[in-house]
Design a protein around this motif. Structure first.
Motif, short mmCIF file in Angstrom:
data_model
loop_
_atom_site.label_atom_id
_atom_site.label_comp_id
_atom_site.label_asym_id
_atom_site.label_seq_id
_atom_site.Cartn_x
_atom_site.Cartn_y
_atom_site.Cartn_z
N ASP A 44 0.82 -1.21 0.00
CA ASP A 44 0.00 0.00 0.00
C ASP A 44 0.86 1.26 0.00
OD1 ASP A 44 0.94 -0.54 2.49
OD2 ASP A 44 -0.94 -0.18 3.55
N VAL A 45 1.98 1.21 0.71
CA VAL A 45 2.86 2.39 0.76
C VAL A 45 3.49 2.65 -0.61
CG1 VAL A 45 4.99 3.30 1.76
CG2 VAL A 45 3.34 2.12 3.21
N GLU A 48 0.88 4.09 -2.88
CA GLU A 48 0.66 5.49 -2.52
C GLU A 48 1.73 6.37 -3.14
OE1 GLU A 48 -0.21 6.87 1.75
OE2 GLU A 48 1.89 7.34 1.44
N SER A 49 2.98 5.94 -3.03
CA SER A 49 4.09 6.72 -3.55
C SER A 49 4.00 6.86 -5.08
CB SER A 49 5.39 6.02 -3.14
OG SER A 49 6.48 6.72 -3.60
N LEU A 52 0.90 9.13 -6.00
CA LEU A 52 1.12 10.54 -5.65
C LEU A 52 2.28 11.10 -6.48
CD1 LEU A 52 0.63 10.58 -1.76
CD2 LEU A 52 -0.98 11.30 -3.52
N ARG A 76 -12.34 5.16 -8.72
CA ARG A 76 -11.33 6.15 -8.35
C ARG A 76 -11.51 6.57 -6.89
NH1 ARG A 76 -8.62 10.75 -10.38
NH2 ARG A 76 -7.59 11.69 -8.58
N VAL A 82 -8.72 4.04 -0.12
CA VAL A 82 -7.97 2.93 0.48
C VAL A 82 -6.46 3.17 0.39
CG1 VAL A 82 -7.46 0.46 0.30
CG2 VAL A 82 -9.79 1.29 -0.04
N VAL A 83 -5.98 3.54 -0.78
CA VAL A 83 -4.53 3.62 -0.99
C VAL A 83 -3.98 4.98 -0.55
CG1 VAL A 83 -2.70 3.54 -2.71
CG2 VAL A 83 -4.60 1.93 -2.83
N LEU A 84 -4.63 6.04 -0.98
CA LEU A 84 -4.13 7.38 -0.64
C LEU A 84 -4.75 7.89 0.65
CD1 LEU A 84 -4.24 9.00 -4.20
CD2 LEU A 84 -2.50 7.53 -3.17
N ARG A 85 -5.79 7.23 1.10
CA ARG A 85 -6.50 7.55 2.34
C ARG A 85 -6.99 9.00 2.33
NH1 ARG A 85 -3.32 5.66 7.23
NH2 ARG A 85 -1.88 7.21 6.48
N MET A 86 -7.54 9.38 1.19
CA MET A 86 -8.11 10.72 1.06
C MET A 86 -9.47 10.65 0.40
SD MET A 86 -5.09 13.37 0.07
CE MET A 86 -3.69 12.45 -0.51
N PRO A 88 -12.52 12.42 -1.96
CA PRO A 88 -12.39 13.14 -3.24
C PRO A 88 -12.02 14.61 -3.09
CG PRO A 88 -14.26 11.68 -3.33
CD PRO A 88 -13.74 11.59 -1.93
N GLU A 89 -12.61 15.30 -2.13
CA GLU A 89 -12.29 16.72 -1.98
C GLU A 89 -10.85 16.91 -1.53
OE1 GLU A 89 -14.52 18.90 0.90
OE2 GLU A 89 -13.40 20.73 0.48
N ILE A 91 -8.30 14.93 -2.10
CA ILE A 91 -7.33 14.62 -3.15
C ILE A 91 -7.30 15.74 -4.19
CG2 ILE A 91 -8.85 13.23 -4.66
CD1 ILE A 91 -5.23 12.35 -3.81
N TYR A 94 -5.22 18.31 -2.69
CA TYR A 94 -3.81 17.88 -2.69
C TYR A 94 -3.13 18.25 -4.02
CZ TYR A 94 0.23 14.80 -2.55
OH TYR A 94 1.51 14.31 -2.59
#
Lengths: 153, 494
Positions: A44-45, A48-49, A52, A76, A82-86, A88-89, A91, A94
């Motif tokens: 997952d890390v 995420e990397s 992002l 999406r 799950v992966v970015l833990r964000m 929609p707003e 992300i 971000y």
């Protein structure tokens, strides 16, 4: 909803907490890569990397080409959650901040899972995520996203 | 291919509104979205290769209720089937178009993009200054006034995966009306202001229309080559990688409105011209970033009048787990030199004389934490500045008063909390700045503000700050210079 429960939820919201999102009814997503990618599994890390756009190379100088689905799609939103833990707003916020800071641009967007599957199959180094049922023999699965977790393929 | 391409282009253009404003689509078309409710995916079907791509059970989106103004007869079952079939065909064509395009590109060239984006803020402000405030010498107005804040435009191009070219321009009305020199009646000098008012002789009205010409402030202009995750090179004119504020630098991203005193070039330069080595390493959930650079440093003009280059670095460790946080450390050292050119004897022989020279060392540390709805930012910068003997500069530009060698420092913290109601985000901020000058030894700037996040792209920001001038030992009373500022901006990112 009773008044007491409403007050309780308002209180939770006021302190920045929210009720836990239920992933039970969400589809299983498969994280797919072009068959030439040598990596066998992604955590997952690491996902995420990559999504992002902090990690941009598989190894050495081989570029990673990540594909996102459109922000309005269910898949999406699930992937980001799950992966970015964000949400929609968050992300969207971000990527706006990243732009002002001149950071790396976000992954390219594909309009639907079918296109993601085809693009990943065509482009060496590509990675994307699609509902499990869209997976074809032209791509390789590196991870699955099920019940709010990133699992081994 | 051509028929497929034409049909697909039509579909892509019609679908562009689904893309995020901040993320490029595969076709490079973006619309305005980002935080809307998710919509279902198209129903999967068998592709041309015959591979089974049967998808999940997607329920069709519920149709919105018709308004009084636009009541349309609902489609018949046969029409609905036809629409669904057409949608499927459109998705198929779109997919085929992208796949065809991908097959003609290499992984490097597929990433080719050019984007235009930016932000704009403008608003209203009121400063409460004492009658004889030194701040009036900067041209600040005591009256309530509308202000043109920032009009920043980015041009961001990725010719290939490994190369990026970015330009950020700020469009301004400067230098029209800028106060160059306050009046000095003792020396018989009157106030000097710049005017850029010219007759608009291109107008059909013969010479009676006038316009004020403005200028472009170059914020950034650089070329970056990235070769691996741990090594890239950035060449050109870039924002000094020092702390949080100088990189965030844009009103959509910054929490507060009032910049800390040590930014804006008073310590390290805001921008530098030179070369950076950049990269990062990852370990578990942490990313360790580095930037090291050589540059012209602070210069009085376009070029460096000395051979010794400025050097600086920034190191940071960041993670998203368990919460988004970042810890940074930065340094800068450089020699500033200002020369004057005078005729030396014979005609066309010119000699340079150095009139101001100093070396400065800056070090800074910063922390950024996001605890759910709570955002915390804090930054500390320390500067040591030593002048060459006899080459001092005027203190705050006041003739006859010279700055001594000094140790300065500045610190600020800001805490913002996002409430769940209509995007409200109140915040508190505090800054202390030690900069010995004829005004005072220190400045403290407490403040409070409110950001209203109308949506992801639009904010209304308001901040009140009070500035206190004081000495730590309390020997002198500088309170006659204390001032307040209420500023508000409507901010839009696009």
């Amino acid at each position: 909803m009773s008044l007491t429960r409403r007050k309780f939820l308002l209180l939770l919201a006021a302190v920045g907490l929210s009720t836990t999102y239920s992933f039970a009814s969400d589809p299983t997503l498969a994280v797919i890569v072009h068959p030439d990618v040598e990596v066998k599994q992604l955590s997952d890390v690491e996902l995420e990397s990559i999504f992002l756009t902090e990690r941009r190379y598989w190894s050495g100088t081989r570029p990673i080409i990540p594909f996102n689905l459109a922000p309005r799609s269910e898949e999406r939103a699930l992937f980001d959650r799950v992966v970015l833990r964000m949400e929609p707003e968050a992300i969207a916020r971000y990527w706006l901040d990243r732009r002002v800071r001149s950071g790396n641009p976000p992954p390219r967007q594909a309009p639907d899972p079918m296109t993601v599957g085809r693009l990943v199959a065509k482009l060496p180094g590509a990675i994307g995520y699609i509902p499990e049922s869209f997976v074809t023999h032209e791509v390789r699965v590196l991870a699955r996203i099920r019940n709010g977790k990133v699992l081994a393929p | 291919m051509s028929n497929v391409a034409i049909a697909a282009w039509a579909i892509l253009l019609s679908a562009s509104a689904e893309a995020s404003a901040f993320e490029p689509g595969v076709q490079g078309v973006s619309g305005n979205e980002g935080a809307s409710a998710p919509a279902p995916s198209p129903t999967p079907r068998s592709d041309q290769s015959g591979t089974n791509t049967q998808g999940p059970d997607n329920t069709p989106p519920s149709a919105p209720a018709p308004t009084e103004a636009a009541k349309v007869a609902p489609p018949t079952p046969s029409q609905s089937d036809e629409i669904a079939k057409l949608r499927e065909e459109m998705a198929q064509l779109r997919s085929e178009f992208e796949t065809t395009r991908a097959s003609t590109d290499t992984p490097e060239t597929y990433q080719r993009t050019i984007e235009f984006y930016g932000f704009m803020d403008m608003g209203f402000q009121k400063a409460w200054l004492p009658a004889q405030s030194a701040l009036l010498g900067t041209g600040t107005s005591k009256a309530s006034t509308f202000v043109l804040g920032n009009v920043n435009l980015y041009v961001d191009a990725n010719p290939t995966q490994n190369w990026r070219v970015l330009t950020e321009l700020r469009l301004t009305n400067y230098p029209n009306g800028s106060l160059d020199q306050v009046g000095l009646p003792t020396f018989g000098q009157s106030e000097k202001r710049t005017t850029t008012t010219v007759y608009d002789v291109n107008s059909p009205d013969p010479g009676l229309n006038s316009v004020n010409w403005g200028s472009i402030v170059m914020q950034q202009a650089w070329i970056q080559g990235t070769f691996t995750d741990w090594l890239g090179v950035r060449v050109g004119y870039w924002l000094t990688p020092f702390g949080i504020w100088n990189i965030d630098h844009g009103t959509p991203t910054l929490i507060g409105l009032t910049p800390p005193q040590f930014t804006g070039g008073r310590f390290y330069p805001r921008n530098q011209l030179g070369i950076q080595a950049i990269g990062h390493f990852t370990s578990r959930a942490w990313t360790f970033n580095y930037t090291a650079y050589l540059s012209n440093g602070k210069t009085p003009g376009q070029l460096d009048p000395t051979d010794d280059k400025a050097f600086g670095f920034r190191l940071s460790a960041q993670t998203m787990r368990p919460i988004p946080m970042q810890f940074g450390l930065a340094g800068y050292t450089g020699r500033y030199s200002q020369t004057v050119a005078n005729q030396a004897g014979a005609l066309l022989s010119v000699a340079e004389t150095e009139v101001v020279a100093y070396r400065q060392w800056d070090i800074g540390a910063d922390i950024s934490l996001d605890l759910g709805a709570l955002r915390l930012r804090t930054e500390l910068a320390i500067e040591r500045l030593d002048y060459d003997q006899g080459k001092y500069e005027y203190s705050l530009g006041a003739p006859g008063l010279y700055s001594p060698n000094h140790l300065s420092w500045g610190w600020y913290s800001i805490a913002a909390y996002r409430l769940p109601w209509i995007g409200l985000e109140p915040y508190l901020t505090c800054e202390i700045y030690r900069f010995p000058s004829i005004l005072s030894e220190n400045i403290a700037v407490p403040g409070a503000g409110l950001n209203i996040h109308v949506n992801t792209e639009v904010q209304i920001k308001t901040q009140y700050t009070r500035t206190y001038f004081f000495d730590f030992n309390g020997e002198h009373d500088h309170s006659s210079q204390d001032a307040s500022m209420l500023a508000s901006r409507l901010v839009v990112a696009y």
